[in-house]
Enzyme design. Structure first.
Site, PDB file in Angstrom:
ATOM      1  N   ASP A  21     -22.462 -28.247   2.449  1.00  0.00           N
ATOM      2  CA  ASP A  21     -23.238 -27.045   2.148  1.00  0.00           C
ATOM      3  C   ASP A  21     -22.548 -26.350   0.972  1.00  0.00           C
ATOM      4  O   ASP A  21     -21.393 -26.657   0.646  1.00  0.00           O
ATOM      5  CB  ASP A  21     -23.261 -26.147   3.390  1.00  0.00           C
ATOM      6  N   ILE A  22     -23.233 -25.415   0.330  1.00  0.00           N
ATOM      7  CA  ILE A  22     -22.649 -24.759  -0.846  1.00  0.00           C
ATOM      8  C   ILE A  22     -22.279 -23.302  -0.554  1.00  0.00           C
ATOM      9  O   ILE A  22     -21.103 -22.940  -0.500  1.00  0.00           O
ATOM     10  CB  ILE A  22     -23.618 -24.844  -2.050  1.00  0.00           C
ATOM     11  N   ASP A  23     -23.273 -22.449  -0.359  1.00  0.00           N
ATOM     12  CA  ASP A  23     -23.020 -21.011  -0.207  1.00  0.00           C
ATOM     13  C   ASP A  23     -22.363 -20.713   1.134  1.00  0.00           C
ATOM     14  O   ASP A  23     -22.864 -21.093   2.196  1.00  0.00           O
ATOM     15  CB  ASP A  23     -24.329 -20.241  -0.330  1.00  0.00           C
ATOM     16  N   ASP A 199     -21.751 -23.455   7.055  1.00  0.00           N
ATOM     17  CA  ASP A 199     -21.285 -22.144   7.518  1.00  0.00           C
ATOM     18  C   ASP A 199     -22.335 -21.309   8.230  1.00  0.00           C
ATOM     19  O   ASP A 199     -22.028 -20.208   8.693  1.00  0.00           O
ATOM     20  CB  ASP A 199     -20.778 -21.327   6.320  1.00  0.00           C
TER      21      ASP A 199
END
Length: 260
Positions: A21-23, A199
């Site tokens: 995942d990124i953010d 997250d």
């Protein structure tokens, strides 16, 4: 999740497939998605990881592929965007994209009219509508009400996903777990053991998928219950763990922020 603090060993040598995942995982959240930036250090780390894994690295994100490419330019990776509604199975391959229903734009206009002037950002992502309330957390409940009320106006097969600082409306087939399963069917992922870092609520489906396949699931900054088998305290800890396990061996970092 077992929250007992334990010094977790580095991953053993093996054929790993890494999904990120990124953010909130690689980048700290911001009030507006366009307010984040990618450091040269992170770009170098991702390039290093991709080489070490022979290409078995992919982003699994709620951002669109076009948005991710702009953010990480000049780096291009394999990616599932919009929670798997978009795919690019090879770094230079074609983007497979889903269409947005005709009612989505009008719905976004209505929600924006009520909330945008109150520090809420309405993000239009084709078949996905995201309402960001990080700058106005007291409006999360109202944003959720508006999105849930809109379900009746859209075609069947849509759902509402509430996150840490916002709410999203998306098709049922938008699922990070399904995106991970699809990548695992193709080289260079086939036959490898999956690792997924995320997250947020939308990552839980991915954790379930990786767990069922005997992989490693890690939630960054967990809040409440999670299907992830491990947790990392923050974004800095996630970057350190990636360096220690998949980066340059000369830049090993301690991984005691990872707890079983």
């Amino acid at each position: 999740m077992n929250t007992q603090t334990d010094l977790t060993p580095r991953l053993p040598e093996g054929r790993w497939a890494l999904f990120l995942d990124i953010d909130g995982t690689l980048l700290e959240h911001a009030a507006h998605p366009d307010s984040v930036s990618v450091s040269e250090e992170l770009l170098f780390l991702l390039q290093t990881i991709e080489r070490r894994l022979d290409g078995a690295l992919a982003f699994i994100t709620g951002r669109s592929i076009a948005d991710v490419d702009r953010l990480f330019e000049p780096l291009k990776l394999r990616i599932a965007g919009l929670y798997g509604l978009e795919h690019r199975l090879t770094p230079d391959g074609q983007i497979e994209a889903a269409d947005a229903p005709a009612d989505m734009a009008a719905l976004a206009d209505e929600i924006e009219l009520e909330l945008a002037s109150k520090a809420v950002y309405v993000e239009r992502k084709g078949p996905v509508l995201a309402i960001h309330t990080r700058a106005a957390p007291h409006l999360l409940a109202r944003a959720t009400e508006l999105v849930e009320a809109a379900l009746a106006r859209l075609p069947e097969g849509y759902r509402v996903i509430a996150g840490n600082a916002g709410v999203e409306l998306m098709p049922l087939e938008a699922a990070k777990g399904a995106a991970i399963r699809r990548f695992m069917q193709f080289d260079p992922f086939t036959g490898r053991r999956a690792v997924f870092l995320g997250d947020d609520t939308s990552d839980e489906n991915g954790f379930d998928t990786v767990n069922a396949a005997g992989g490693i699931s890690i939630r960054v900054k967990p809040q409440g219950e999670t299907a992830a088998h491990f947790a990392i305290a923050d974004v800095a800890g996630a970057i350190a763990w990636l360096k220690a396990n998949f980066g340059n061996a000369a830049e090993q970092a301690t991984s005691d922020s990872l707890v079983a």
